[in-house]
Scaffold this active site. Structure first.
Site, PDB file in Angstrom:
ATOM      1  N   LYS A  12       0.828  -1.204   0.000  1.00 30.42           N
ATOM      2  CA  LYS A  12       0.000   0.000   0.000  1.00 30.42           C
ATOM      3  C   LYS A  12       0.869   1.264   0.000  1.00 30.42           C
ATOM      4  O   LYS A  12       2.085   1.182   0.199  1.00 30.42           O
ATOM      5  CB  LYS A  12      -0.914  -0.014   1.233  1.00 30.42           C
ATOM      6  N   TYR A  52     -12.462  -2.022  -3.442  1.00 31.17           N
ATOM      7  CA  TYR A  52     -13.039  -2.014  -2.095  1.00 31.17           C
ATOM      8  C   TYR A  52     -14.566  -2.028  -2.104  1.00 31.17           C
ATOM      9  O   TYR A  52     -15.201  -1.670  -1.111  1.00 31.17           O
ATOM     10  CB  TYR A  52     -12.536  -0.793  -1.316  1.00 31.17           C
ATOM     11  N   PHE A  60     -16.064   3.724   6.890  1.00 30.48           N
ATOM     12  CA  PHE A  60     -14.651   3.970   6.584  1.00 30.48           C
ATOM     13  C   PHE A  60     -14.337   3.883   5.090  1.00 30.48           C
ATOM     14  O   PHE A  60     -13.179   4.053   4.689  1.00 30.48           O
ATOM     15  CB  PHE A  60     -13.760   2.986   7.365  1.00 30.48           C
ATOM     16  N   ARG A  88      -1.234 -14.991   3.647  1.00 30.50           N
ATOM     17  CA  ARG A  88      -1.999 -14.415   4.763  1.00 30.50           C
ATOM     18  C   ARG A  88      -1.310 -14.665   6.092  1.00 30.50           C
ATOM     19  O   ARG A  88      -1.291 -13.801   6.970  1.00 30.50           O
ATOM     20  CB  ARG A  88      -3.426 -14.979   4.796  1.00 30.50           C
ATOM     21  N   THR A  94      -5.243  -7.937  10.183  1.00 29.87           N
ATOM     22  CA  THR A  94      -5.534  -6.625   9.610  1.00 29.87           C
ATOM     23  C   THR A  94      -5.076  -5.507  10.539  1.00 29.87           C
ATOM     24  O   THR A  94      -4.501  -4.514  10.100  1.00 29.87           O
ATOM     25  CB  THR A  94      -7.042  -6.492   9.300  1.00 29.87           C
ATOM     26  N   ARG A 105       2.900  -7.204   8.996  1.00 25.31           N
ATOM     27  CA  ARG A 105       2.216  -6.159   9.766  1.00 25.31           C
ATOM     28  C   ARG A 105       2.722  -6.094  11.199  1.00 25.31           C
ATOM     29  O   ARG A 105       2.776  -5.018  11.790  1.00 25.31           O
ATOM     30  CB  ARG A 105       0.705  -6.373   9.728  1.00 25.31           C
ATOM     31  N   ASN A 115      -1.559  -0.125   7.455  1.00 26.08           N
ATOM     32  CA  ASN A 115      -1.065  -1.471   7.777  1.00 26.08           C
ATOM     33  C   ASN A 115      -0.182  -2.081   6.689  1.00 26.08           C
ATOM     34  O   ASN A 115      -0.024  -3.285   6.612  1.00 26.08           O
ATOM     35  CB  ASN A 115      -2.209  -2.401   8.186  1.00 26.08           C
ATOM     36  N   HIS A 118      -1.775  -5.287   1.507  1.00 21.60           N
ATOM     37  CA  HIS A 118      -3.060  -5.950   1.285  1.00 21.60           C
ATOM     38  C   HIS A 118      -2.762  -7.329   0.716  1.00 21.60           C
ATOM     39  O   HIS A 118      -1.869  -7.479  -0.116  1.00 21.60           O
ATOM     40  CB  HIS A 118      -3.917  -5.170   0.276  1.00 21.60           C
ATOM     41  N   GLU A 131      -9.452 -10.011  -7.720  1.00 22.28           N
ATOM     42  CA  GLU A 131      -8.424  -8.990  -7.528  1.00 22.28           C
ATOM     43  C   GLU A 131      -7.318  -9.088  -8.579  1.00 22.28           C
ATOM     44  O   GLU A 131      -6.852  -8.073  -9.086  1.00 22.28           O
ATOM     45  CB  GLU A 131      -7.849  -9.076  -6.108  1.00 22.28           C
TER      46      GLU A 131
END
Length: 154
Positions: A12, A52, A60, A88, A94, A105, A115, A118, A131
């Site tokens: 990100k 998203y 948010f 993951r 998250t 993270r 964070n 993604h 995605e």
């Protein structure tokens, strides 16, 4: 050897600004995953809304879109046996405060809204394909053999 799977990952804007692309790519390579696509890019509003979309009704959502379009990202597709679950596990929770040390993270994130990374959800079967298709054309993804594959899998 298990059948290979592809999974979507994105560094990100905060991860890009902090110079973490190389570290993150190295972690996945060292794990034995194979990078089959990568793209340094600026996400526009349309792509952000599509990416998203499942959060559109949440309070948010606007902040998510504003953040992900605030600077460049590094989008990637990784391949390997059980790649989505492997990624993951390496990414962590998250909320970085709930992520174990040693996860991306856990090591680099301090704030839920910043964070660093993604990764597609392993519990949502369609997330990966959706995605990957949003960010990459088929011809941008490569098929090749890693020379160490025999040492990674039985």
């Amino acid at each position: 050897m298990s059948e290979d799977e592809r999974t979507f990952v994105m560094v990100k804007p905060d991860g890009v600004q902090r110079g973490l692309i190389g570290e993150i790519v190295s972690r996945f390579e060292e794990r034995g995953l194979k990078l089959v696509g990568g793209k340094f890019m600026q996400i526009d509003d349309d792509l952000a809304h599509e990416h998203y979309g499942e959060h559109e009704d949440k309070p948010f959502f606007d902040d998510l879109v504003e953040f992900i379009t605030s600077g460049p990202v590094f989008a990637m597709v990784w391949e390997g046996a059980d790649a989505t679950r492997q990624v993951r596990s390496m990414v962590g929770e998250t909320d970085p405060a709930e992520s174990a040390p040693g996860t991306i993270r856990g090591d680099f994130g301090l704030d839920l809204g910043r964070n660093v990374i993604h990764a597609s959800d392993h519990e949502d079967e369609g997330a990966n394909e959706r995605e990957i298709d949003l960010f990459f054309d088929e011809e941008e993804l490569l098929d090749y053999e890693r020379i160490d594959a025999a040492w990674l899998y039985e």
